[in-house]
Design a protein around this motif. Structure first.
Motif, PDB file in Angstrom:
ATOM      1  N   MET A  47       0.820  -1.207   0.000  1.00  0.00           N
ATOM      2  CA  MET A  47       0.000   0.000   0.000  1.00  0.00           C
ATOM      3  C   MET A  47       0.856   1.260   0.000  1.00  0.00           C
ATOM      4  SD  MET A  47      -3.136  -1.023   2.526  1.00  0.00           S
ATOM      5  CE  MET A  47      -3.779   0.633   2.468  1.00  0.00           C
ATOM      6  N   THR A  48       2.000   1.194   0.685  1.00  0.00           N
ATOM      7  CA  THR A  48       2.916   2.339   0.649  1.00  0.00           C
ATOM      8  C   THR A  48       3.416   2.579  -0.770  1.00  0.00           C
ATOM      9  OG1 THR A  48       3.642   2.087   2.948  1.00  0.00           O
ATOM     10  CG2 THR A  48       5.147   3.196   1.455  1.00  0.00           C
ATOM     11  N   GLY A  49       3.704   1.508  -1.498  1.00  0.00           N
ATOM     12  CA  GLY A  49       4.130   1.658  -2.886  1.00  0.00           C
ATOM     13  C   GLY A  49       3.057   2.272  -3.756  1.00  0.00           C
ATOM     14  N   VAL A  50       1.804   1.869  -3.539  1.00  0.00           N
ATOM     15  CA  VAL A  50       0.701   2.471  -4.302  1.00  0.00           C
ATOM     16  C   VAL A  50       0.605   3.964  -4.001  1.00  0.00           C
ATOM     17  CG1 VAL A  50      -1.796   2.483  -4.629  1.00  0.00           C
ATOM     18  CG2 VAL A  50      -0.591   0.310  -4.418  1.00  0.00           C
ATOM     19  N   GLY A  51       0.701   4.311  -2.712  1.00  0.00           N
ATOM     20  CA  GLY A  51       0.651   5.721  -2.333  1.00  0.00           C
ATOM     21  C   GLY A  51       1.793   6.523  -2.938  1.00  0.00           C
ATOM     22  N   LEU A  52       2.999   5.937  -2.943  1.00  0.00           N
ATOM     23  CA  LEU A  52       4.147   6.609  -3.562  1.00  0.00           C
ATOM     24  C   LEU A  52       3.938   6.803  -5.062  1.00  0.00           C
ATOM     25  CD1 LEU A  52       7.319   5.035  -1.879  1.00  0.00           C
ATOM     26  CD2 LEU A  52       6.682   7.459  -1.927  1.00  0.00           C
ATOM     27  N   GLY A  53       3.326   5.811  -5.698  1.00  0.00           N
ATOM     28  CA  GLY A  53       3.059   5.930  -7.124  1.00  0.00           C
ATOM     29  C   GLY A  53       2.161   7.119  -7.432  1.00  0.00           C
ATOM     30  N   SER A  59       3.859   4.833 -12.141  1.00  0.00           N
ATOM     31  CA  SER A  59       2.979   3.668 -12.159  1.00  0.00           C
ATOM     32  C   SER A  59       2.847   3.048 -10.765  1.00  0.00           C
ATOM     33  CB  SER A  59       3.532   2.620 -13.125  1.00  0.00           C
ATOM     34  OG  SER A  59       2.846   1.387 -12.960  1.00  0.00           O
ATOM     35  N   PRO A  60       1.630   3.011 -10.188  1.00  0.00           N
ATOM     36  CA  PRO A  60       1.456   2.400  -8.878  1.00  0.00           C
ATOM     37  C   PRO A  60       1.843   0.922  -8.849  1.00  0.00           C
ATOM     38  CG  PRO A  60      -0.451   3.748  -9.428  1.00  0.00           C
ATOM     39  CD  PRO A  60       0.387   3.653 -10.666  1.00  0.00           C
ATOM     40  N   VAL A  61       1.673   0.216  -9.986  1.00  0.00           N
ATOM     41  CA  VAL A  61       2.018  -1.210 -10.025  1.00  0.00           C
ATOM     42  C   VAL A  61       3.514  -1.408  -9.863  1.00  0.00           C
ATOM     43  CG1 VAL A  61       2.013  -3.302 -11.429  1.00  0.00           C
ATOM     44  CG2 VAL A  61       0.009  -1.817 -11.405  1.00  0.00           C
ATOM     45  N   MET A 103      -1.533   7.646   4.110  1.00  0.00           N
ATOM     46  CA  MET A 103      -1.014   9.007   4.258  1.00  0.00           C
ATOM     47  C   MET A 103      -0.494   9.553   2.931  1.00  0.00           C
ATOM     48  SD  MET A 103      -0.454  11.572   6.218  1.00  0.00           S
ATOM     49  CE  MET A 103      -0.659  10.865   7.874  1.00  0.00           C
ATOM     50  N   LEU A 104       0.292   8.749   2.219  1.00  0.00           N
ATOM     51  CA  LEU A 104       0.897   9.228   0.977  1.00  0.00           C
ATOM     52  C   LEU A 104      -0.140   9.523  -0.093  1.00  0.00           C
ATOM     53  CD1 LEU A 104       4.008   6.869   0.794  1.00  0.00           C
ATOM     54  CD2 LEU A 104       4.034   9.345   1.149  1.00  0.00           C
ATOM     55  N   ILE A 105      -1.150   8.695  -0.181  1.00  0.00           N
ATOM     56  CA  ILE A 105      -2.142   8.918  -1.238  1.00  0.00           C
ATOM     57  C   ILE A 105      -2.987  10.145  -0.946  1.00  0.00           C
ATOM     58  CG2 ILE A 105      -4.132   7.587  -0.389  1.00  0.00           C
ATOM     59  CD1 ILE A 105      -4.251   6.378  -3.251  1.00  0.00           C
ATOM     60  N   ASN A 106      -3.143  10.477   0.335  1.00  0.00           N
ATOM     61  CA  ASN A 106      -3.864  11.703   0.674  1.00  0.00           C
ATOM     62  C   ASN A 106      -3.009  12.944   0.450  1.00  0.00           C
ATOM     63  OD1 ASN A 106      -6.724  11.421   2.092  1.00  0.00           O
ATOM     64  ND2 ASN A 106      -5.548   9.600   2.618  1.00  0.00           N
ATOM     65  N   LEU A 107      -1.683  12.780   0.485  1.00  0.00           N
ATOM     66  CA  LEU A 107      -0.785  13.894   0.209  1.00  0.00           C
ATOM     67  C   LEU A 107      -0.613  14.136  -1.288  1.00  0.00           C
ATOM     68  CD1 LEU A 107       2.053  13.234   2.836  1.00  0.00           C
ATOM     69  CD2 LEU A 107       0.268  14.992   2.924  1.00  0.00           C
ATOM     70  N   PRO A 109      -1.422  14.998  -5.154  1.00  0.00           N
ATOM     71  CA  PRO A 109      -2.348  15.971  -5.759  1.00  0.00           C
ATOM     72  C   PRO A 109      -3.634  15.294  -6.233  1.00  0.00           C
ATOM     73  CG  PRO A 109      -0.118  16.263  -6.606  1.00  0.00           C
ATOM     74  CD  PRO A 109      -0.115  14.996  -5.812  1.00  0.00           C
ATOM     75  N   GLY A 110      -4.750  15.746  -5.692  1.00  0.00           N
ATOM     76  CA  GLY A 110      -6.034  15.164  -6.065  1.00  0.00           C
ATOM     77  C   GLY A 110      -6.271  13.779  -5.517  1.00  0.00           C
ATOM     78  N   GLY A 111      -5.416  13.322  -4.616  1.00  0.00           N
ATOM     79  CA  GLY A 111      -5.560  11.977  -4.065  1.00  0.00           C
ATOM     80  C   GLY A 111      -6.527  11.933  -2.904  1.00  0.00           C
ATOM     81  N   SER A 112      -7.130  10.763  -2.704  1.00  0.00           N
ATOM     82  CA  SER A 112      -8.027  10.545  -1.573  1.00  0.00           C
ATOM     83  C   SER A 112      -8.089   9.050  -1.306  1.00  0.00           C
ATOM     84  CB  SER A 112      -9.424  11.098  -1.860  1.00  0.00           C
ATOM     85  OG  SER A 112     -10.052  10.325  -2.869  1.00  0.00           O
ATOM     86  N   ASN A 113      -8.687   8.686  -0.194  1.00  0.00           N
ATOM     87  CA  ASN A 113      -8.799   7.268   0.139  1.00  0.00           C
ATOM     88  C   ASN A 113      -9.605   6.496  -0.898  1.00  0.00           C
ATOM     89  OD1 ASN A 113      -7.308   7.628   2.449  1.00  0.00           O
ATOM     90  ND2 ASN A 113      -9.080   7.834   3.797  1.00  0.00           N
ATOM     91  N   ALA A 114     -10.460   7.202  -1.627  1.00  0.00           N
ATOM     92  CA  ALA A 114     -11.250   6.528  -2.660  1.00  0.00           C
ATOM     93  C   ALA A 114     -10.362   5.928  -3.739  1.00  0.00           C
ATOM     94  CB  ALA A 114     -12.242   7.507  -3.279  1.00  0.00           C
ATOM     95  N   ASN A 115      -9.190   6.552  -3.974  1.00  0.00           N
ATOM     96  CA  ASN A 115      -8.271   6.017  -4.980  1.00  0.00           C
ATOM     97  C   ASN A 115      -7.694   4.665  -4.594  1.00  0.00           C
ATOM     98  OD1 ASN A 115      -7.417   9.363  -5.086  1.00  0.00           O
ATOM     99  ND2 ASN A 115      -8.172   8.356  -6.917  1.00  0.00           N
TER     100      ASN A 115
END
Length: 298
Positions: A47-53, A59-61, A103-107, A109-115
Motif C-alpha cells: 500500500m505504501t508503494g501504491v501511495g508513492l506511485g 505507475s502504482p504497479v 497518508m501518501l495517497i492523501n498527500l 495531488p487530487g488523491g483521496s482514500n477513494a483512490n
C-alpha cells in the motif's frame, strides 16, 4: 455484444488468467513453509508503494512492486535475526505499510482514500494497458522462478537444514521465494485486491491437497483451480456487478469446501480397495491420514 467485445474485459480476463497461474504457484511454497499469511503482510506493505506511485505520478504497479520487494526482504531478515521480538517488528512493518499508503495517497495531488479502493479490493474497469504489460512481465518472472527452480524451492520449503547440508543456498532461495511472493501480490492487486490476494495464494493449494499428496499433482491442480476461479469470478463480476476480489475468493473457498466434502468418501473407498488387495477386512485397514503439518509429499 459479447463479453470479449469490450477492451477492458479483454484486459481483465488476461490479468485474471495470469493471476490464477501465479498466485497458487507461489502459494504452494508458502504453505509448505507455514507462511500462509505472508502474502497478507506483503499486501499491507504494498500500500505504501501504491501511495508513492500516486504521489510521484509514477505507475502504482511498478512502485508497489519495488516497495513490496524491499518489504519482503526485510521480512526475511527479521525472520533470521529478529528472534524473540521478530513478531513485533513484523507487526510494525505491516501496519506501518498500510498507514504509510493511506497518508501518501492523501498527500498526492487530487488523491483521496477513494483512490485506494480499487487496489485494496480489485476492479475490472481500472485495469489499463500499462497495467497489463506490467502484469505480463511480472507473471513471467514468477512462473520462471516457481517452475524452473521447483526442486530447489521444494527442498528448502520441506527442510531447511537438510537442504543446507546438501549444499543448496538456503538463504538465497528463501529471499527469492519472498521476492517472488512480493511480485505476485502486485500482479494480483488490480483484480483481486491487496487485502484478498493472500487467500488466492493459499486456498487453491489447500483445496488441491484434498485430492493429492504429490507435489507435482498438487501444483497442477492448484493452478487449475486458481485459473478457474479467477476467470469465473471475473465473468461473474461483469454480469452481476459484484466486487471481483471478493467473488474470486468466495469461489475458491467454495471449491475448497466441495473438495473437502468429496475427500473423505474417496479416502474410505481407497482404504476398502487397499483392504481387498491385501485380503484384510476393511475395518482393519489403516485409514488414510494427513500429515498434521499440512506439507505435501513429493
Amino acid at each position: 455484444m459479447t463479453i470479449l467485445d469490450y477492451a477492458f474485459m479483454q484486459r481483465a480476463l488476461l490479468a485474471a488468467v495470469l493471476i490464477g497461474i501465479t498466485a497458487p504457484a507461489v502459494g504452494i511454497y508458502l504453505v509448505q513453509r507455514r507462511q500462509a499469511l505472508m502474502g497478507d503482510g506483503i499486501g499491507h506493505v504494498a500500500m505504501t508503494g501504491v501511495g508513492l506511485g500516486f504521489l510521484l505520478s509514477w505507475s502504482p504497479v511498478w512502485m508497489a512492486t519495488l516497495v513490496s520487494v524491499v518489504g519482503a526482504v526485510l521480512m526475511e531478515l527479521i525472520r533470521w535475526y529478529g528472534k524473540t521480538r521478530g513478531d513485533i517488528a513484523l507487526a510494525m512493518l505491516f501496519y506501518g505499510g498500510m498507514a504509510g499508503g493511506v497518508m501518501l495517497i492523501n498527500l498526492a495531488p487530487g488523491g483521496s482514500n477513494a483512490n485506494l479502493l480499487s487496489y485494496l479490493f480489485g476492479s475490472l474497469t481500472t485495469v489499463s494497458q500499462e497495467d497489463v504489460t506490467a502484469i505480463c512481465l511480472l507473471a513471467a518472472f514468477v512462473v520462471l522462478v516457481t517452475v524452473g527452480l521447483r526442486r530447489q524451492l521444494f527442498a528448502v520449503s520441506q527442510d531447511e537444514e537438510f537442504a543446507r547440508v546438501t549444499g543448496l543456498p538456503v538463504r538465497a532461495l528463501n529471499l527469492l521465494t519472498a521476492v517472488t511472493a512480493a511480485v505476485t501480490v502486485t500482479v494480483a492487486m488490480r483484480i483481486v485486491g491487496l487485502l484478498l490476494v493472500s487467500a488466492l495464494m493459499v486456498v487453491p493449494v489447500a483445496a488441491a491437497q484434498q485430492l493429492s499428496r504429490s507435489f507435482a499433482v498438487t501444483f497442477a491442480v492448484a493452478v487449475a483451480i486458481g485459473v478457474g476461479v479467477t476467470i469465473g469470478g471475473t465473468v461473474t463480476t461483469y454480469y452481476v456487478d459484484v466486487p471481483p476480489g471478493a467473488t474470486i475468493v468466495l469461489m475458491a473457498i467454495g471449491v475448497f469446501m466441495l473438495l473437502t466434502a468429496l475427500a473423505a468418501p474417496l479416502a474410505r473407498r481407497r482404504a476398502r480397495a487397499a483392504a481387498l488387495e491385501t485380503g484384510d477386512p476393511a475395518e482393519c485397514a489403516i485409514p488414510a491420514t494427513r500429515d498434521p503439518s499440512g506439507k505435501v509429499g513429493v
